[in-house]
Design a protein around this motif. Structure first.
Motif, mmCIF file in Angstrom:
data_model
loop_
_atom_site.group_PDB
_atom_site.id
_atom_site.type_symbol
_atom_site.label_atom_id
_atom_site.label_comp_id
_atom_site.label_asym_id
_atom_site.label_seq_id
_atom_site.Cartn_x
_atom_site.Cartn_y
_atom_site.Cartn_z
ATOM 1 N N GLU A 193 0.822 -1.209 0.000
ATOM 2 C CA GLU A 193 0.000 0.000 0.000
ATOM 3 C C GLU A 193 0.858 1.263 0.000
ATOM 4 O O GLU A 193 0.406 2.322 -0.456
ATOM 5 C CB GLU A 193 -0.937 -0.013 1.208
ATOM 6 C CG GLU A 193 -2.069 1.000 1.164
ATOM 7 C CD GLU A 193 -3.011 0.818 -0.018
ATOM 8 O OE1 GLU A 193 -3.756 1.776 -0.320
ATOM 9 O OE2 GLU A 193 -3.005 -0.263 -0.650
ATOM 10 N N PHE A 194 2.081 1.172 0.493
ATOM 11 C CA PHE A 194 2.982 2.335 0.402
ATOM 12 C C PHE A 194 3.151 2.773 -1.045
ATOM 13 O O PHE A 194 3.113 3.963 -1.366
ATOM 14 C CB PHE A 194 4.351 2.006 1.012
ATOM 15 C CG PHE A 194 5.419 2.993 0.649
ATOM 16 C CD1 PHE A 194 5.437 4.260 1.228
ATOM 17 C CD2 PHE A 194 6.396 2.686 -0.293
ATOM 18 C CE1 PHE A 194 6.417 5.190 0.870
ATOM 19 C CE2 PHE A 194 7.370 3.608 -0.647
ATOM 20 C CZ PHE A 194 7.380 4.858 -0.068
ATOM 21 N N PHE A 195 3.323 1.803 -1.955
ATOM 22 C CA PHE A 195 3.503 2.142 -3.376
ATOM 23 C C PHE A 195 2.226 2.729 -3.972
ATOM 24 O O PHE A 195 2.286 3.487 -4.946
ATOM 25 C CB PHE A 195 3.933 0.896 -4.155
ATOM 26 C CG PHE A 195 5.319 0.436 -3.830
ATOM 27 C CD1 PHE A 195 6.416 0.946 -4.525
ATOM 28 C CD2 PHE A 195 5.551 -0.478 -2.818
ATOM 29 C CE1 PHE A 195 7.707 0.540 -4.222
ATOM 30 C CE2 PHE A 195 6.834 -0.894 -2.510
ATOM 31 C CZ PHE A 195 7.917 -0.388 -3.201
ATOM 32 N N ASN A 196 1.078 2.407 -3.383
ATOM 33 C CA ASN A 196 -0.184 2.963 -3.874
ATOM 34 C C ASN A 196 -0.461 4.368 -3.346
ATOM 35 O O ASN A 196 -1.131 5.161 -4.013
ATOM 36 C CB ASN A 196 -1.355 2.054 -3.470
ATOM 37 C CG ASN A 196 -1.365 0.737 -4.223
ATOM 38 O OD1 ASN A 196 -0.975 0.680 -5.387
ATOM 39 N ND2 ASN A 196 -1.795 -0.331 -3.553
ATOM 40 N N PHE A 234 3.694 -7.765 -3.989
ATOM 41 C CA PHE A 234 5.088 -7.445 -4.285
ATOM 42 C C PHE A 234 5.458 -7.894 -5.698
ATOM 43 O O PHE A 234 6.277 -7.250 -6.360
ATOM 44 C CB PHE A 234 6.008 -8.127 -3.273
ATOM 45 C CG PHE A 234 6.048 -7.453 -1.928
ATOM 46 C CD1 PHE A 234 6.022 -6.075 -1.806
ATOM 47 C CD2 PHE A 234 6.143 -8.210 -0.757
ATOM 48 C CE1 PHE A 234 6.083 -5.454 -0.565
ATOM 49 C CE2 PHE A 234 6.213 -7.607 0.479
ATOM 50 C CZ PHE A 234 6.166 -6.228 0.575
ATOM 51 N N GLU A 235 4.858 -8.979 -6.138
ATOM 52 C CA GLU A 235 5.191 -9.505 -7.460
ATOM 53 C C GLU A 235 4.840 -8.497 -8.547
ATOM 54 O O GLU A 235 5.578 -8.351 -9.521
ATOM 55 C CB GLU A 235 4.460 -10.836 -7.695
ATOM 56 C CG GLU A 235 4.970 -11.619 -8.893
ATOM 57 C CD GLU A 235 6.447 -11.966 -8.794
ATOM 58 O OE1 GLU A 235 7.125 -11.940 -9.846
ATOM 59 O OE2 GLU A 235 6.928 -12.237 -7.674
ATOM 60 N N GLU A 236 3.757 -7.774 -8.408
ATOM 61 C CA GLU A 236 3.379 -6.753 -9.387
ATOM 62 C C GLU A 236 4.379 -5.600 -9.382
ATOM 63 O O GLU A 236 4.711 -5.037 -10.429
ATOM 64 C CB GLU A 236 1.976 -6.235 -9.087
ATOM 65 C CG GLU A 236 0.873 -7.252 -9.298
ATOM 66 C CD GLU A 236 -0.499 -6.706 -8.943
ATOM 67 O OE1 GLU A 236 -0.582 -5.517 -8.575
ATOM 68 O OE2 GLU A 236 -1.481 -7.461 -9.026
ATOM 69 N N ILE A 237 4.860 -5.244 -8.190
ATOM 70 C CA ILE A 237 5.793 -4.114 -8.065
ATOM 71 C C ILE A 237 7.176 -4.495 -8.568
ATOM 72 O O ILE A 237 7.910 -3.657 -9.110
ATOM 73 C CB ILE A 237 5.859 -3.656 -6.592
ATOM 74 C CG1 ILE A 237 4.479 -3.158 -6.143
ATOM 75 C CG2 ILE A 237 6.901 -2.563 -6.393
ATOM 76 C CD1 ILE A 237 4.337 -2.992 -4.658
ATOM 77 N N ARG A 238 7.543 -5.756 -8.445
ATOM 78 C CA ARG A 238 8.855 -6.225 -8.880
ATOM 79 C C ARG A 238 9.103 -5.892 -10.355
ATOM 80 O O ARG A 238 10.241 -5.609 -10.751
ATOM 81 C CB ARG A 238 8.968 -7.741 -8.673
ATOM 82 C CG ARG A 238 10.310 -8.333 -9.104
ATOM 83 C CD ARG A 238 10.240 -9.838 -9.186
ATOM 84 N NE ARG A 238 10.149 -10.469 -7.888
ATOM 85 C CZ ARG A 238 11.210 -10.926 -7.215
ATOM 86 N NH1 ARG A 238 12.420 -10.826 -7.745
ATOM 87 N NH2 ARG A 238 11.063 -11.503 -6.053
ATOM 88 N N LYS A 239 8.061 -5.910 -11.179
ATOM 89 C CA LYS A 239 8.202 -5.642 -12.613
ATOM 90 C C LYS A 239 8.761 -4.245 -12.876
ATOM 91 O O LYS A 239 9.420 -4.010 -13.888
ATOM 92 C CB LYS A 239 6.848 -5.792 -13.307
ATOM 93 C CG LYS A 239 6.225 -7.167 -13.164
ATOM 94 C CD LYS A 239 4.798 -7.183 -13.695
ATOM 95 C CE LYS A 239 4.115 -8.513 -13.433
ATOM 96 N NZ LYS A 239 2.694 -8.511 -13.859
ATOM 97 N N PHE A 240 8.496 -3.331 -11.960
ATOM 98 C CA PHE A 240 8.949 -1.949 -12.143
ATOM 99 C C PHE A 240 10.285 -1.687 -11.457
ATOM 100 O O PHE A 240 11.099 -0.903 -11.947
ATOM 101 C CB PHE A 240 7.882 -0.979 -11.607
ATOM 102 C CG PHE A 240 6.563 -1.086 -12.317
ATOM 103 C CD1 PHE A 240 6.329 -0.375 -13.480
ATOM 104 C CD2 PHE A 240 5.573 -1.931 -11.848
ATOM 105 C CE1 PHE A 240 5.124 -0.488 -14.157
ATOM 106 C CE2 PHE A 240 4.357 -2.047 -12.502
ATOM 107 C CZ PHE A 240 4.130 -1.331 -13.668
#
Length: 291
Positions: A193-196, A234-240
């Motif tokens: 949620e920090f990334f959101n 985390f897996e979604e964020i790893r792509k970036f």
């Protein structure tokens, strides 16, 4: 959000047990620690740990033997004083101080003595205390009560004041990174949620840019992606990030705990000169309120 009211600064005083209910053990010293900042921990068992909710470095008296990287419950370390009668008339008394471990559960203050204490003193304490006190005579029964509430049964009774990275033993410092990694992985929803929800610090710098490997191009990709659909893992964020988000976040938290950070996102700084964005308070608060 934090950026709407400017960078926050660490409060001068806060009660460890008010902000931390669980912690991960970093080191256990059965004979005490002669360099401990709390002098009464220098000659009795003491453990050092890091809080799960706010990443607070803390120490305290364990009610039973604990192991490094074990998750434990944090109780408040308090001193209760009772006047023990020395004659049948009660005219002569002596003050007895009883170190206690206390935790608030369901409107009650559940407490147990940290050291072996005679039952007559506990009965006297109960008699003079208010109705909110539920006194448990042994750490074993205290642990059973915690277990019934879904809390770890092993307990550290912590004083009000936290400790600093420089107060940690060498063993605690070596275990710190693994403990931080464990906390981040175990609280994936909070840190995702920090990334959101992360916001700019000022017109030139965004909170996400404080993470290792994040430049303007990566930042814009993350902001564009979350505008279309909030991140869920985390897996979604790893792509970036092109790296494991757990390791990137662990690097940032370690930087903050060790006092190397210009801005603290997650852990309260030991120096009031370091701006504190306090994202964990914001993110955990939003989890409790729900969508």
């Amino acid at each position: 959000m934090a950026s709407n009211r400017g960078p926050l600064r660490r409060a001068e005083q806060f009660d460890v047990a008010q902000v931390e209910q669980r912690a991960v053990v970093l080191d256990f010293m059965e004979a005490g620690y002669y360099l401990d900042p709390h002098r009464w921990h220098r000659e009795r068992p003491v453990a050092q740990a890091i809080g799960v909710s706010r990443l607070t470095l803390l120490d305290g008296t364990p009610l039973q033997r604990v192991e490094a990287l074990e998750e434990v419950t944090i109780a408040r370390e308090v001193i209760e004083n009772v006047e023990e009668p020395l004659d049948p008339t009660g005219r002569r008394t002596r003050r007895v101080s009883i170190p206690m471990a206390c935790i608030s559960l369901e409107g009650k203050r559940l407490c147990t003595p940290i050291e072996k204490t005679e039952q007559r003193l506990l009965d006297l304490l109960k008699a003079v205390s208010d109705e909110s006190l539920e006194l448990v005579s042994s750490p074993l029964d205290f642990s059973k009560a915690l277990r019934s509430q879904g809390l770890p049964e092993n307990v550290i009774a912590a004083p009000r004041t936290p400790i600093r990275y420089s107060d940690l033993t060498e063993i605690a410092k070596r275990n710190l990174r693994e403990a931080v990694r464990y906390i981040i992985k175990s609280n994936e929803k909070v840190f995702v949620e920090f990334f959101n929800r992360a916001e700019p610090i000022n017109i030139r710098l965004h909170s996400i840019e404080l993470l290792r490997g994040v430049g303007k191009k990566t930042l814009m990709a993350i902001l564009d992606a979350r505008a279309r659909k909030p991140f869920e893992s985390f897996e979604e964020i790893r792509k970036f990030l092109k790296d494991d988000p757990v390791e990137v976040l662990t690097d940032k938290v370690m930087e903050e705990l060790e006092g190397r950070s210009k801005y603290n996102l997650f852990a309260a700084p030991s120096s009031s000169d370091v701006p504190f964005l306090d994202y964990l308070s914001v993110l955990r608060g939003s989890q409790k309120r729900g969508p």
